[in-house]
Design an enzyme around this catalytic site. Structure first.
Site, short mmCIF file in Angstrom:
data_model
loop_
_atom_site.label_atom_id
_atom_site.label_comp_id
_atom_site.label_asym_id
_atom_site.label_seq_id
_atom_site.Cartn_x
_atom_site.Cartn_y
_atom_site.Cartn_z
N HIS A 122 7.31 32.82 84.39
CA HIS A 122 6.48 31.62 84.25
C HIS A 122 7.20 30.68 83.28
CE1 HIS A 122 2.91 29.39 82.72
NE2 HIS A 122 2.31 29.75 83.83
N ASP A 199 5.64 39.74 78.80
CA ASP A 199 4.60 38.77 79.09
C ASP A 199 3.56 39.47 79.96
OD1 ASP A 199 2.97 36.92 80.28
OD2 ASP A 199 4.57 35.55 80.88
N GLN A 202 -0.46 38.47 83.39
CA GLN A 202 -1.00 38.85 84.70
C GLN A 202 -1.16 40.37 84.84
OE1 GLN A 202 -2.20 36.72 86.78
NE2 GLN A 202 -1.36 34.81 85.96
N1 PLP Z 1 2.75 34.06 81.82
C1 PLP Z 1 2.29 34.26 83.05
C2 PLP Z 1 2.92 35.32 83.92
C3 PLP Z 1 1.22 33.50 83.53
O1 PLP Z 1 0.75 33.71 84.76
C4 PLP Z 1 0.65 32.51 82.69
C5 PLP Z 1 -0.46 31.66 83.18
O2 PLP Z 1 -0.63 31.44 84.33
C6 PLP Z 1 1.16 32.36 81.41
C7 PLP Z 1 2.20 33.15 81.02
C8 PLP Z 1 0.60 31.36 80.46
O3 PLP Z 1 -0.68 31.71 80.06
P1 PLP Z 1 -1.56 30.71 79.19
O4 PLP Z 1 -1.57 29.40 79.92
O5 PLP Z 1 -2.90 31.36 79.13
O6 PLP Z 1 -0.91 30.59 77.85
#
Ligand code: PLP
Length: 404
Positions: A122, A199, A202
């Site tokens: 992401h 991370d 998900q």
């Molecule tokens: N990492 C992954 C794999 C995600 O799917 C997301 C959000 O869709 C994020 C990070 C970022 O999360 P947040 O917007 O809650 O900080």
């Protein structure tokens, strides 16, 4: 046992209609809906306990502090961290990763050092490293993947060098649903003496996560993706690492003593929590974690696995269907394209049928580039979704396809 109608009754929003059709919410990867217990906890705390935490001698402040710190303990228990010193509250996964990129980068990285990420990250696990690269001249190495959406473990091995300082990879891809073999990846990194940030945005909503079993050095996730409120997230870090890192932001809460000449910093985890924390959200997050624990993460995982398999099987029957992401280990996400129908058109027309899906690049443009596409339609499942909803999705996709 998993009683889906009882589960659904806990989520008032699922009763609403859009365009006169029952809402079918399949955008859980973006955010999840909230059970009554989570919203009630927030209302209750504002109405009867609200006071700033950690600072007051008065009754309310102490009660609010107790709730806030009890929330931290619930999080610790949920991911099986060793101590609450290892649980840092942030605004979400994005802030958790930025915090670590900043603090780890300040302390341990200099020009020419390297961080390893993957093709399926992401943007929030790409851009913080690019900011660090601009500040300090570090290099970013990328683990490639095969066409099914699985990371290439041999290539991963080959990326390590004497300059590798950190690996930062996603546990579950928000586009492909791939569940990466993070335990094995951590073991490999440790063999090179390199720590790992996972991370877990998900992963935490869908599979039981045990940070000690994984031996993760750092683990990030967001409250709102696991049925909790917005604006709260977690950075887990092993105490021995967090102790070595400098603070992220300066302000109240994170200090021990301040003079105009010198400041000494607070102990863990408060060193990383400058300013008034979202103490209402931490309590509500704890209620969300209680909720999923009550259902049983293994039951949730089994239910969602069945939904995902069923959705893939049914969608495959549609002429022109291209499923994006067919990893062997796959969580609750199904991305697809049909013929040359633009994802935006598919999403807009499904919306008119009451079906909420996500379309576009899903904050993963480098992955789209690797796949040679601009975007996908993504249906992502939560603990309250049903087979009947998938039938409606499939019928909707067929109907839209026939229109083109
Ligand atoms: N990492 C992954 C794999 C995600 O799917 C997301 C959000 O869709 C994020 C990070 C970022 O999360 P947040 O917007 O809650 O900080």
């Amino acid at each position: 046992m998993y009683d889906i109608s009882k589960v659904r009754a806990d989520f008032p929003i699922l009763e609403r209609k859009v365009y006169g059709k029952p809402l079918i919410y399949l955008d859980n990867g973006a955010t999840t809906q909230k059970p009554r217990s989570v919203v009630d906890a927030m209302v209750e705390e504002y109405y009867s306990v609200n006071a700033n935490v950690h600072r007051g001698v008065h009754f309310l402040s102490q009660q609010a502090t107790e709730l806030h710190e009890a929330g931290r303990e619930t999080v610790r228990n949920f991911i099986n961290a060793r101590t609450t010193n290892e649980i840092v509250f942030t605004r979400g996964t994005t802030e958790s990763i930025n915090l670590l990129a900043f603090c780890f980068g300040e302390e341990f990285m200099s020009e020419g050092d390297e961080v390893i990420i993957s093709t399926m990250e992401h943007h929030s696990n790409i851009v913080p490293w690019q900011l660090l690269a601009a500040r300090k001249g570090i290099a970013i190495k990328v683990i490639p993947m095969n066409d099914r959406g699985e990371l290439l473990m041999d290539e991963y091995e080959r990326l390590f060098s004497k300059r590798t300082k950190l690996v930062s990879v996603t546990h579950v891809s928000n586009v492909l649903g791939t569940v990466n073999p993070v335990k094995e990846m951590i073991e490999k990194a440790h063999a090179h003496g390199v720590p790992v940030l996972i991370d877990g945005a998900q992963a935490v909503p869908h599979i039981a996560v045990d940070v000690q079993d994984l031996d993760a050095d750092f683990y990030a996730f967001s409250g709102h993706k696991v049925y909790g409120p917005t604006g709260i997230g977690v950075l887990y870090g092993k105490e021995e690492w967090l102790d070595l890192l400098p603070p992220y932001q300066g302000g109240g809460e994170m200090i021990q003593t301040v003079t105009f000449e010198k400041t000494t910093f607070n102990e863990l985890p408060f060193k990383f929590e400058a300013g008034t924390p979202d103490y209402i959200a931490t309590t509500a997050l704890a209620r969300a974690l209680d909720y999923v624990t009550g259902l049983g993460m293994n039951h949730i995982a089994a239910h969602e696995h069945e939904l995902t398999q069923y959705a893939m099987q049914r969608l495959r029957e549609i002429p022109g269907m291209r499923l994006i992401g067919e990893a062997e280990q796959k969580s609750s996400v199904v991305s697809f394209l049909v013929g040359n129908i633009h994802p935006f058109d598919m999403g807009t027309l499904l919306d008119r049928l009451g079906i909420a899906v996500r379309t576009g690049h899903h904050c993963a443009q480098p992955l789209m580039h690797r796949l040679g596409i601009e975007g996908t339609v993504r249906a992502s499942f939560g603990l309250y979704n049903t087979r009947e909803e998938i039938d409606t999705l499939v019928a909707g996709v067929e109907r839209v396809s026939n229109m083109f």
